[in-house]
Design a protein around this motif. Structure first.
Motif, PDB file in Angstrom:
ATOM      1  N   GLN A 258       0.807  -1.217   0.000  1.00 13.12           N
ATOM      2  CA  GLN A 258       0.000   0.000   0.000  1.00 13.12           C
ATOM      3  C   GLN A 258       0.837   1.262   0.000  1.00 13.12           C
ATOM      4  O   GLN A 258       1.922   1.315   0.579  1.00 13.12           O
ATOM      5  CB  GLN A 258      -0.913   0.023   1.230  1.00 13.12           C
ATOM      6  N   THR A 259       0.298   2.311  -0.621  1.00 15.03           N
ATOM      7  CA  THR A 259       0.850   3.640  -0.472  1.00 15.03           C
ATOM      8  C   THR A 259       0.444   4.187   0.895  1.00 15.03           C
ATOM      9  O   THR A 259      -0.389   3.596   1.595  1.00 15.03           O
ATOM     10  CB  THR A 259       0.316   4.578  -1.553  1.00 15.03           C
ATOM     11  N   ALA A 260       1.000   5.346   1.260  1.00 15.21           N
ATOM     12  CA  ALA A 260       0.629   5.959   2.534  1.00 15.21           C
ATOM     13  C   ALA A 260      -0.864   6.267   2.576  1.00 15.21           C
ATOM     14  O   ALA A 260      -1.524   6.086   3.602  1.00 15.21           O
ATOM     15  CB  ALA A 260       1.450   7.229   2.751  1.00 15.21           C
ATOM     16  N   GLU A 261      -1.421   6.718   1.458  1.00 15.84           N
ATOM     17  CA  GLU A 261      -2.863   7.006   1.403  1.00 15.84           C
ATOM     18  C   GLU A 261      -3.676   5.741   1.609  1.00 15.84           C
ATOM     19  O   GLU A 261      -4.633   5.730   2.397  1.00 15.84           O
ATOM     20  CB  GLU A 261      -3.217   7.634   0.057  1.00 15.84           C
ATOM     21  N   GLN A 262      -3.313   4.686   0.928  1.00 14.09           N
ATOM     22  CA  GLN A 262      -4.041   3.428   1.073  1.00 14.09           C
ATOM     23  C   GLN A 262      -3.929   2.894   2.495  1.00 14.09           C
ATOM     24  O   GLN A 262      -4.884   2.339   3.039  1.00 14.09           O
ATOM     25  CB  GLN A 262      -3.513   2.407   0.068  1.00 14.09           C
ATOM     26  N   GLY A 263      -2.763   3.081   3.115  1.00 10.38           N
ATOM     27  CA  GLY A 263      -2.595   2.657   4.496  1.00 10.38           C
ATOM     28  C   GLY A 263      -3.491   3.436   5.437  1.00 10.38           C
ATOM     29  O   GLY A 263      -4.103   2.864   6.352  1.00 10.38           O
ATOM     30  N   SER A 264      -3.608   4.743   5.224  1.00  8.29           N
ATOM     31  CA  SER A 264      -4.477   5.564   6.069  1.00  8.29           C
ATOM     32  C   SER A 264      -5.942   5.190   5.878  1.00  8.29           C
ATOM     33  O   SER A 264      -6.709   5.122   6.844  1.00  8.29           O
ATOM     34  CB  SER A 264      -4.271   7.051   5.740  1.00  8.29           C
ATOM     35  N   LEU A 265      -6.343   4.937   4.634  1.00 12.75           N
ATOM     36  CA  LEU A 265      -7.720   4.530   4.372  1.00 12.75           C
ATOM     37  C   LEU A 265      -8.004   3.172   5.007  1.00 12.75           C
ATOM     38  O   LEU A 265      -9.083   2.944   5.574  1.00 12.75           O
ATOM     39  CB  LEU A 265      -7.974   4.481   2.866  1.00 12.75           C
ATOM     40  N   GLY A 266      -7.027   2.262   4.945  1.00 12.24           N
ATOM     41  CA  GLY A 266      -7.178   0.966   5.594  1.00 12.24           C
ATOM     42  C   GLY A 266      -7.327   1.102   7.092  1.00 12.24           C
ATOM     43  O   GLY A 266      -8.131   0.388   7.718  1.00 12.24           O
ATOM     44  N   GLN A 267      -6.586   2.034   7.686  1.00  8.78           N
ATOM     45  CA  GLN A 267      -6.737   2.256   9.125  1.00  8.78           C
ATOM     46  C   GLN A 267      -8.102   2.834   9.456  1.00  8.78           C
ATOM     47  O   GLN A 267      -8.691   2.498  10.492  1.00  8.78           O
ATOM     48  CB  GLN A 267      -5.636   3.189   9.628  1.00  8.78           C
ATOM     49  N   ALA A 268      -8.621   3.699   8.596  1.00  9.09           N
ATOM     50  CA  ALA A 268      -9.959   4.238   8.839  1.00  9.09           C
ATOM     51  C   ALA A 268     -10.975   3.105   8.919  1.00  9.09           C
ATOM     52  O   ALA A 268     -11.817   3.067   9.824  1.00  9.09           O
ATOM     53  CB  ALA A 268     -10.337   5.224   7.726  1.00  9.09           C
ATOM     54  N   LYS A 269     -10.881   2.163   7.997  1.00  9.10           N
ATOM     55  CA  LYS A 269     -11.781   1.010   8.013  1.00  9.10           C
ATOM     56  C   LYS A 269     -11.509   0.138   9.244  1.00  9.10           C
ATOM     57  O   LYS A 269     -12.447  -0.369   9.879  1.00  9.10           O
ATOM     58  CB  LYS A 269     -11.588   0.184   6.743  1.00  9.10           C
ATOM     59  N   GLY A 270     -10.229  -0.031   9.586  1.00  6.98           N
ATOM     60  CA  GLY A 270      -9.871  -0.883  10.719  1.00  6.98           C
ATOM     61  C   GLY A 270     -10.341  -0.331  12.050  1.00  6.98           C
ATOM     62  O   GLY A 270     -10.889  -1.068  12.886  1.00  6.98           O
ATOM     63  N   PHE A 271     -10.157   0.975  12.266  1.00  5.10           N
ATOM     64  CA  PHE A 271     -10.607   1.571  13.524  1.00  5.10           C
ATOM     65  C   PHE A 271     -12.130   1.624  13.601  1.00  5.10           C
ATOM     66  O   PHE A 271     -12.712   1.486  14.680  1.00  5.10           O
ATOM     67  CB  PHE A 271     -10.001   2.965  13.711  1.00  5.10           C
ATOM     68  N   GLN A 272     -12.780   1.802  12.449  1.00  4.81           N
ATOM     69  CA  GLN A 272     -14.248   1.770  12.453  1.00  4.81           C
ATOM     70  C   GLN A 272     -14.743   0.377  12.828  1.00  4.81           C
ATOM     71  O   GLN A 272     -15.691   0.226  13.604  1.00  4.81           O
ATOM     72  CB  GLN A 272     -14.792   2.180  11.085  1.00  4.81           C
ATOM     73  N   LEU A 273     -14.099  -0.655  12.275  1.00  2.13           N
ATOM     74  CA  LEU A 273     -14.466  -2.033  12.619  1.00  2.13           C
ATOM     75  C   LEU A 273     -14.279  -2.278  14.113  1.00  2.13           C
ATOM     76  O   LEU A 273     -15.133  -2.886  14.770  1.00  2.13           O
ATOM     77  CB  LEU A 273     -13.619  -3.018  11.815  1.00  2.13           C
ATOM     78  N   ALA A 274     -13.160  -1.799  14.663  1.00  3.27           N
ATOM     79  CA  ALA A 274     -12.906  -1.985  16.093  1.00  3.27           C
ATOM     80  C   ALA A 274     -13.943  -1.250  16.933  1.00  3.27           C
ATOM     81  O   ALA A 274     -14.395  -1.754  17.971  1.00  3.27           O
ATOM     82  CB  ALA A 274     -11.505  -1.505  16.444  1.00  3.27           C
TER      83      ALA A 274
END
Length: 515
Positions: A258-274
Motif C-alpha cells: 500500500q501507499t501511505a494514502e491506502q494505508g491511512s484509508l485501511g486504518q480508517a476502516k480498521g478503527f471503524q471495525l474496532a
C-alpha cells in the motif's frame, strides 16, 4: 495524532544516497558483511530510560531475578559512507534462562511505531516471552532516530502540548489553513533541531543496523520477532539480507503493497471495525451499556460528543482541556486492545458528564506524554521515519478531494485520518518509495500472523505480506480476535504455533486459523 495516522504500534507508514536506494530496490546484500562488525558490546546494568525513551525508573528484574543489561552499538550515520560519522544504537537484553547447549542465539524484537523504544518496551512485556527465553537471549533496541539512538528532536514540551490540542479535522478555510501552517512549523522544527539525522532514518537504514547487530551479537542468522511496523522492518531486512534470515515471526502485519494514502484509508476502516466491535460488545452484556442503548446509539452518542467538543472543549487534565482532537486520539488509543475497552467505556461515560480526564490520559499515552508533562520522541521519530520512507506528499487540496471516501470508510475516524496525510508536506527530506520492497526469495519460512479484528494493521495486510515475501517464504496464520496483534492475546493456538517455530523449527501449516 493530529497530523498523521497513529503510529504503527499503534500503524501507518525514509532520501538516502543513491547506493542505498539502489540496494533497497535490488536486494541481495548477502555477499559480504556490513561495516564495523568487529566491535565488542559492553553489557552493563541498564540506566533509567531517558526522557526521549519515555522516562521512568530502570527496568525491574524478570520473574526469577534475571537482570536486564544494556549496551551501545556504533553504526554509520550514512550507510552509503560506512567509514564516515557514526551514531550510537541503544540495545537491551535478558540472557537466556536455559542451558547453553540449548541456546539458539539472540531473538531480536521490534515493537513498531515507527518510533517506539525497544529499550523500554521489551522489559515491560518481558515476562510474556519467558518461554522464548528458554532458548534465546531476548534483545531489543531503539532504532535510529528513536530514544537514545540519535533521537529526533522537533518541538519542545510546551509547543507539543499546543500542537496536540490543535483542530486536526478542520471545517472551514481558516481552520484548514491553520492546520497546514502548524504542520509546516512542526516539520521546520524537526529540520532545525535534527537536520543532520533526518536523511538517515529510513527503514532500509534500520534494517542495515539490524544486520550489523546480528554480527556484533555473534549470530550467523538474525532470529527476529517483529510487531506492527516491526513487520515492515523485518520484511525490508529479509529483502536486503534473505540468506541471513533465521527464524522470524511477523505479528500485526503492515500491508507492504500500500501507499501511505491506502494505508491511512485501511486504518480508517480498521478503527471503524474496532469501534463497531466495541459497541456490539458493550451492548451485548447482561448489564446495561452505560454509553448507549444499542450499537448505533453508542456510535451516535460518541459522534455527538466529538461534534460538541469541536466548539466547546471540556475539562481534561488541567490546565489542558479535552478537545475534539484529543478525544478522537484517546478513543483510537483505547481500540488497540480489548483490555482497554473498559477504560473507553468509563472515559466516555465521564466525558458525557463533562469530565475528560480518562480520554485525555489515553490521548497522552498515544502521543508519548508523561504525567510530568515531558514527551518521549515517539511522535517526532514516527513522522521522521514515515516521511523519509514514503514518497508521497499530499496537499490540502488533495485531502479535500479524498474526504468523501474516508468518511464512507469511517464516519468517526475518516476526517481524522485523511487530514493526517498532510503530515509530510514541506518535509525537508525526499521520501524513498511508494511502498517498501519485501520480496525475499531464498529466505527461510517467515510466520505471518493477521488478526481479524486489528484496527491499526487490518487483517488483509497479513496475506499481502505473505504473498509479497514470496512463494515458500511467507507462512500465513490467522487469529480470529480483537486488538492489535495476536501473540500478546495469550491465545494458546497462536502461542503454540509461534513457540513451536521459534523454539523447535516446526513451521505451522500455512492457512492455520486460531480462534
Amino acid at each position: 495524532m493530529p497530523t498523521q495516522s497513529p503510529p504503527r504500534t499503534t500503524a501507518v507508514a525514509a532520501t538516502a544516497a543513491l547506493l542505498v536506494a539502489t540496494l533497497a530496490a535490488c536486494g541481495g546484500s548477502d555477499s559480504k558483511d556490513e561495516a564495523l562488525p568487529d566491535q565488542k558490546l559492553s553489557w552493563k546494568d541498564c540506566p533509567a530510560p531517558s526522557a526521549a525513551e519515555g522516562g521512568g525508573g530502570a527496568p525491574s528484574p524478570l520473574p526469577g531475578g534475571a537482570e536486564w543489561q544494556c549496551a551501545t552499538m556504533k553504526a554509520p550515520l550514512d550507510w552509503a559512507d560506512p567509514k564516515g560519522d557514526t551514531i550510537d544504537i541503544a540495545l537491551i537484553r535478558a540472557e537466556t534462562s536455559g542451558d547453553d547447549d540449548d541456546r539458539i542465539g539472540s531473538l531480536v524484537f521490534n515493537f513498531g511505531g515507527p518510533g517506539g523504544s525497544g529499550v523500554t518496551t521489551l522489559p515491560a512485556f518481558g515476562a510474556d516471552y519467558a518461554k522464548l527465553r528458554t532458548r534465546y537471549d531476548l534483545v531489543s533496541f531503539d532504532p535510529r532516530g528513536v530514544g537514545r539512538s540519535a533521537g529526533i528532536k522537533c518541538e519542545d514540551d510546551e509547543q507539543l502540548d499546543e500542537y496536540f490540542q490543535q483542530d486536526s479535522t478542520p471545517d472551514d478555510d481558516a481552520e484548514k489553513k491553520k492546520l497546514v501552517e502548524n504542520v509546516k512549523s512542526f516539520n521546520g522544527a524537526c529540520e532545525k533541531n535534527s537536520g543532520k539525522t533526518l536523511p538517515h532514518v529510513r527503514t532500509t537504514d534500520a534494517a542495515r543496523d539490524m544486520d550489523l547487530m546480528r554480527q556484533v551479537l555473534g549470530d550467523d542468522k538474525l532470529h527476529y520477532f517483529g510487531i506492527s511496523y516491526g513487520t515492515e522492518l523485518g520484511g525490508v531486512y529479509a529483502h536486503l539480507f534473505p540468506k541471513k534470515v533465521g527464524r522470524a515471526v511477523f505479528d500485526a502485519v503492515v500491508d507492504p503493497t500500500q501507499t501511505a494514502e491506502q494505508g491511512s484509508l485501511g486504518q480508517a476502516k480498521g478503527f471503524q471495525l474496532a469501534l463497531d466491535n466495541f459497541a456490539k460488545d458493550c451492548t451485548s452484556k447482561v448489564t446495561d451499556c452505560p454509553v448507549g442503548d444499542t450499537e448505533q446509539d453508542v456510535k451516535d452518542k460518541i459522534a455527538k460528543l466529538l461534534d460538541d467538543l469541536d466548539s466547546k472543549p471540556i475539562t481534561g487534565l488541567p490546565p489542558r482541556e479535552l478537545t475534539q482532537t484529543a478525544a478522537t486520539n484517546g478513543i483510537a488509543q483505547s481500540l488497540y486492545s480489548k483490555d482497554f475497552w473498559p477504560y473507553l467505556t468509563q472515559g466516555l461515560e465521564e466525558a458525557y458528564d463533562g469530565d475528560g480526564k480518562i480520554l485525555m490520559s489515553l490521548s497522552d499515552s498515544m502521543n508519548g506524554r508523561g504525567e510530568d508533562g515531558e514527551y518521549s520522541n515517539i511522535q517526532a521519530a514516527n513522522v521522521s521515519i514515515n516521511c523519509a520512507d514514503d514518497k508521497a506528499r499530499y496537499t490540502r487540496e488533495y485531502v479535500e478531494q479524498k474526504l468523501p471516501g474516508f468518511r464512507e470508510a469511517s464516519p468517526l475516524f475518516g476526517d481524522y485520518l485523511a487530514w493526517g496525510m498532510v503530515g509530510c508536506t514541506d518535509w525537508a527530506v525526499e521520501g524513498q518509495a511508494d511502498h517498501p520492497n519485501v520480496g525475499a526469495e531464498g529466505a527461510p519460512p517467515i510466520v505471518v500472523i493477521g488478526n481479524t479484528g486489528d484496527p491499526a494493521t487490518p487483517y488483509e495486510g497479513a496475506r499481502k505480506m505473505a504473498q509479497a515475501l514470496g512463494k515458500g517464504v511467507g507462512v500465513e496464520l490467522t487469529y480470529k480476535g480483537q486488538g492489535h496483534g495476536a501473540y500478546d492475546s495469550k491465545n494458546a493456538c497462536v502461542r503454540g504455533a509461534v513457540n513451536g517455530y521459534l523454539l523447535d523449527g516446526t513451521v505451522p501449516k500455512t492457512g492455520t486459523v486460531c480462534g
